[in-house]
Structures are given as C-alpha cells and as structure tokens.
Design a protein around this motif. Structure first.
Motif, PDB file in Angstrom:
ATOM      1  N   GLY A   1      33.224  -8.877   3.742  1.00  0.00           N
ATOM      2  CA  GLY A   1      32.954  -8.513   5.310  1.00  0.00           C
ATOM      3  C   GLY A   1      32.143  -9.332   6.023  1.00  0.00           C
ATOM      4  N   GLY A   2      31.579 -10.247   5.459  1.00  0.00           N
ATOM      5  CA  GLY A   2      30.744 -11.012   6.117  1.00  0.00           C
ATOM      6  C   GLY A   2      29.164 -10.694   5.998  1.00  0.00           C
ATOM      7  N   ASP A   3      28.264 -11.427   6.702  1.00  0.00           N
ATOM      8  CA  ASP A   3      26.943 -11.287   6.575  1.00  0.00           C
ATOM      9  C   ASP A   3      26.401  -9.984   6.538  1.00  0.00           C
ATOM     10  OD1 ASP A   3      26.533 -13.964   6.035  1.00  0.00           O
ATOM     11  OD2 ASP A   3      26.375 -14.556   8.225  1.00  0.00           O
ATOM     12  N   TRP A   4      25.471  -9.934   5.837  1.00  0.00           N
ATOM     13  CA  TRP A   4      24.762  -8.425   6.058  1.00  0.00           C
ATOM     14  C   TRP A   4      23.894  -8.342   7.562  1.00  0.00           C
ATOM     15  CZ3 TRP A   4      26.900  -6.263   2.245  1.00  0.00           C
ATOM     16  CH2 TRP A   4      27.124  -6.950   0.952  1.00  0.00           C
ATOM     17  N   PRO A   5      23.764  -7.067   8.095  1.00  0.00           N
ATOM     18  CA  PRO A   5      23.067  -7.026   9.224  1.00  0.00           C
ATOM     19  C   PRO A   5      21.512  -7.087   9.003  1.00  0.00           C
ATOM     20  CG  PRO A   5      23.702  -4.741   8.482  1.00  0.00           C
ATOM     21  CD  PRO A   5      24.335  -6.017   7.553  1.00  0.00           C
ATOM     22  N   LYS A   6      20.749  -7.476  10.048  1.00  0.00           N
ATOM     23  CA  LYS A   6      19.438  -7.610  10.060  1.00  0.00           C
ATOM     24  C   LYS A   6      18.887  -6.205   9.545  1.00  0.00           C
ATOM     25  CE  LYS A   6      15.252  -9.006  12.207  1.00  0.00           C
ATOM     26  NZ  LYS A   6      14.482  -9.431  13.810  1.00  0.00           N
ATOM     27  N   PRO A   7      17.950  -6.048   8.355  1.00  0.00           N
ATOM     28  CA  PRO A   7      17.537  -4.832   8.140  1.00  0.00           C
ATOM     29  C   PRO A   7      16.762  -3.982   9.397  1.00  0.00           C
ATOM     30  CG  PRO A   7      16.984  -6.237   6.462  1.00  0.00           C
ATOM     31  CD  PRO A   7      17.454  -7.105   7.755  1.00  0.00           C
ATOM     32  N   CYS A   8      17.146  -2.868   9.667  1.00  0.00           N
ATOM     33  CA  CYS A   8      16.548  -2.176  10.603  1.00  0.00           C
ATOM     34  C   CYS A   8      15.269  -1.351   9.903  1.00  0.00           C
ATOM     35  CB  CYS A   8      17.469  -1.102  11.196  1.00  0.00           C
ATOM     36  SG  CYS A   8      17.935   0.187  10.188  1.00  0.00           S
ATOM     37  N   PRO A   9      14.351  -0.635  10.718  1.00  0.00           N
ATOM     38  CA  PRO A   9      13.282  -0.030  10.111  1.00  0.00           C
ATOM     39  C   PRO A   9      14.046   1.240   9.292  1.00  0.00           C
ATOM     40  CG  PRO A   9      12.829  -0.393  12.204  1.00  0.00           C
ATOM     41  CD  PRO A   9      14.444  -0.875  12.092  1.00  0.00           C
ATOM     42  N   LEU A  10      13.420   1.272   8.116  1.00  0.00           N
ATOM     43  CA  LEU A  10      13.923   2.268   7.081  1.00  0.00           C
ATOM     44  C   LEU A  10      13.782   3.771   7.714  1.00  0.00           C
ATOM     45  CD1 LEU A  10      12.664   0.977   3.718  1.00  0.00           C
ATOM     46  CD2 LEU A  10      15.127   1.144   4.493  1.00  0.00           C
ATOM     47  N   ASN A  11      12.671   3.828   8.431  1.00  0.00           N
ATOM     48  CA  ASN A  11      12.142   5.185   9.063  1.00  0.00           C
ATOM     49  C   ASN A  11      12.353   6.298   8.111  1.00  0.00           C
ATOM     50  OD1 ASN A  11      11.881   3.992  11.642  1.00  0.00           O
ATOM     51  ND2 ASN A  11      13.937   4.201  12.086  1.00  0.00           N
ATOM     52  N   THR A  12      11.905   6.180   6.699  1.00  0.00           N
ATOM     53  CA  THR A  12      12.036   7.046   5.742  1.00  0.00           C
ATOM     54  C   THR A  12      11.367   8.550   6.271  1.00  0.00           C
ATOM     55  OG1 THR A  12      11.897   5.267   4.069  1.00  0.00           O
ATOM     56  CG2 THR A  12      11.298   7.578   3.513  1.00  0.00           C
ATOM     57  N   ARG A  13      11.798   9.557   6.059  1.00  0.00           N
ATOM     58  CA  ARG A  13      11.290  10.868   6.291  1.00  0.00           C
ATOM     59  C   ARG A  13      11.443  11.609   4.832  1.00  0.00           C
ATOM     60  NH1 ARG A  13      15.432  12.024  11.159  1.00  0.00           N
ATOM     61  NH2 ARG A  13      14.399  10.569  12.498  1.00  0.00           N
ATOM     62  N   VAL A  14      10.341  12.478   4.568  1.00  0.00           N
ATOM     63  CA  VAL A  14      10.176  13.068   3.288  1.00  0.00           C
ATOM     64  C   VAL A  14      10.508  14.452   3.843  1.00  0.00           C
ATOM     65  CG1 VAL A  14       8.804  14.171   1.605  1.00  0.00           C
ATOM     66  CG2 VAL A  14       8.716  11.636   2.194  1.00  0.00           C
ATOM     67  N   THR A  15      11.306  15.238   3.328  1.00  0.00           N
ATOM     68  CA  THR A  15      11.689  16.660   3.847  1.00  0.00           C
ATOM     69  C   THR A  15      11.014  17.722   2.746  1.00  0.00           C
ATOM     70  OG1 THR A  15      13.786  16.460   2.672  1.00  0.00           O
ATOM     71  CG2 THR A  15      13.821  15.911   5.182  1.00  0.00           C
ATOM     72  N   ALA A  16      11.024  17.441   1.399  1.00  0.00           N
ATOM     73  CA  ALA A  16      10.445  18.390   0.507  1.00  0.00           C
ATOM     74  C   ALA A  16      10.061  17.628  -0.603  1.00  0.00           C
ATOM     75  CB  ALA A  16      11.430  19.351   0.306  1.00  0.00           C
ATOM     76  N   THR A  17       8.987  18.447  -1.379  1.00  0.00           N
ATOM     77  CA  THR A  17       8.203  17.958  -2.588  1.00  0.00           C
ATOM     78  C   THR A  17       8.089  19.014  -3.596  1.00  0.00           C
ATOM     79  OG1 THR A  17       7.023  16.083  -1.363  1.00  0.00           O
ATOM     80  CG2 THR A  17       6.370  16.607  -3.711  1.00  0.00           C
ATOM     81  N   GLU A  18       8.476  18.952  -4.850  1.00  0.00           N
ATOM     82  CA  GLU A  18       8.472  19.754  -5.873  1.00  0.00           C
ATOM     83  C   GLU A  18       7.958  19.267  -7.068  1.00  0.00           C
ATOM     84  OE1 GLU A  18      11.517  22.675  -8.041  1.00  0.00           O
ATOM     85  OE2 GLU A  18      12.183  21.858  -6.296  1.00  0.00           O
ATOM     86  N   GLN A  19       7.128  19.844  -7.674  1.00  0.00           N
ATOM     87  CA  GLN A  19       6.525  19.661  -9.044  1.00  0.00           C
ATOM     88  C   GLN A  19       7.364  19.859 -10.062  1.00  0.00           C
ATOM     89  OE1 GLN A  19       3.752  17.464  -9.601  1.00  0.00           O
ATOM     90  NE2 GLN A  19       4.536  17.427 -11.793  1.00  0.00           N
ATOM     91  N   LYS A  20       7.731  18.970 -11.047  1.00  0.00           N
ATOM     92  CA  LYS A  20       8.780  19.414 -12.161  1.00  0.00           C
ATOM     93  C   LYS A  20       7.875  18.961 -13.428  1.00  0.00           C
ATOM     94  CE  LYS A  20      12.653  20.220  -9.883  1.00  0.00           C
ATOM     95  NZ  LYS A  20      13.429  21.536 -10.351  1.00  0.00           N
ATOM     96  N   GLU A  21       8.557  19.249 -14.500  1.00  0.00           N
ATOM     97  CA  GLU A  21       7.958  18.973 -15.489  1.00  0.00           C
ATOM     98  C   GLU A  21       7.842  17.414 -16.088  1.00  0.00           C
ATOM     99  OE1 GLU A  21       8.710  19.689 -20.524  1.00  0.00           O
ATOM    100  OE2 GLU A  21       9.548  20.967 -19.047  1.00  0.00           O
TER     101      GLU A  21
END
Length: 193
Positions: free
Chosen positions: A41-61
C-alpha cells in the motif's frame, strides 16, 4: 527508560530509487523491499503523536495491569493492555515485547486473551512473559474486541471484510494497516518511562 528495545543491527532500508545498498545487502534485496512496500500500500505515514492515555491500573500477582490507548493515525486510537512486572523500575531497564492475539474468528477476543483476562489459558502468553520480567504490550487488532464495529451493524467477519475492502479501495491492504499498528505498538514500548 523503563524498557529496552532490541532492534536488528542491519536494517532492510535504502531510500526509494537509490543506488545505495547498505553493507550486506544487494540491490535485488532493496528492490524486493520497495516492491513489497508498494504491494502492501505504499509508504508509511509520518508518525503522529501517540497521545497515550492510561485509563486504569490494577495490581496483579507479580505485575501491574495497565489499561491504555494510543493513536496510530490521527483519530485512530488503539486500546491495549500493558503488563509491567513488579521488578521493572525507572532505574532497571526491562525488555519489552508486543504480543498480538490470535485470530481464530474470535472477534470478541483481542488484547484480553494474551493479557490473561479471557479466552484460552494456553494463549495467556503476556502474563507468562510479565512474570518472567518482560514489559508486555497487548493491543487490539483492527476488528477485534474494542476495535469492532462501533455501530454494531457489522458483526463477526463482516466488519473485517468491510475494513479489508475499505483499505483496498484506498490502494492499501489490511496487512499494511496491521504492520502500521505493529510499528506504533513498538513506538509505545520505546516511549515508556
């Protein structure tokens, strides 16, 4: 950095149309790379900002389970689960691995299966790796779990067929999209702190 990313030392790359071949590569290999990329499909687009969002955290074993999402392209967010072993600290770089879930026509399963929250225990590979000390990212592939049709009109394989045709009409293929999503998952791992 929280993790270490291991990349090959010899990359399969040369500028398009270039007569330059990196040491160890022939022009035939470069030509194959260019033809393969063109066919996908051709070249990859220039990477956009990831804008990572954490929505929850849980402690496991033995690890923390972090729910997050990030952008692979503007407006296209990928839900994922991140498993962070208790041994990982900002002062102790830890290897990172991105794991994709199985297909098997089980569109209701995605990131949750390798993260150990659903599906067959045989496929809970992310949990096993986190307990061995790896930071593991489990993203949803397009058409699976939280990336299924948001309208609810196209169920099971019909949504995947729709997406496949949408990419073909745009001159790309689903493999191009899946590889782009995989590239961005590695970016998420590489940007963890």
């Amino acid at each position: 950095a929280l993790i270490q990313i291991f990349l090959p030392t010899r990359l399969f790359w040369a500028p398009t149309g270039s007569d330059f071949a990196p040491p160890g590569y022939t022009m035939a290999a470069i030509d194959f790379r260019d033809r393969l990329l063109s066919g996908l499909g051709g070249d990859w687009p220039k990477p956009c900002p990831l804008n990572t969002r954490v929505t929850a955290t849980e402690q496991k074993e033995g690890y923390r389970l972090v729910s997050l999402n990030y952008e692979v392209e503007p407006g296209d967010r990928v839900p994922a689960l991140l498993l962070v072993p208790d041994s990982a600290t900002p002062d102790t770089p830890t290897p990172g691995i991105a794991i994709w879930h199985q297909h098997a026509g089980q569109y209701h399963l995605g990131k949750s299966e390798p993260a150990g929250l659903a599906g067959n225990k045989m496929h809970h590979t992310g949990v096993a790796l986190a307990r061995e000390g790896y930071v593991v990212l489990c993203p949803d592939s397009l058409c699976f779990e939280d990336r299924r049709d948001s309208t609810g009109k196209l169920k099971t394989h019909w949504y995947e067929r729709f997406e496949f045709l949408r990419y073909v009409v745009a001159g790309k293929c689903m493999a191009w999209k899946n590889i782009l999503d995989m590239r961005r998952a590695v970016d998420v791992l590489a940007n963890l702190e």
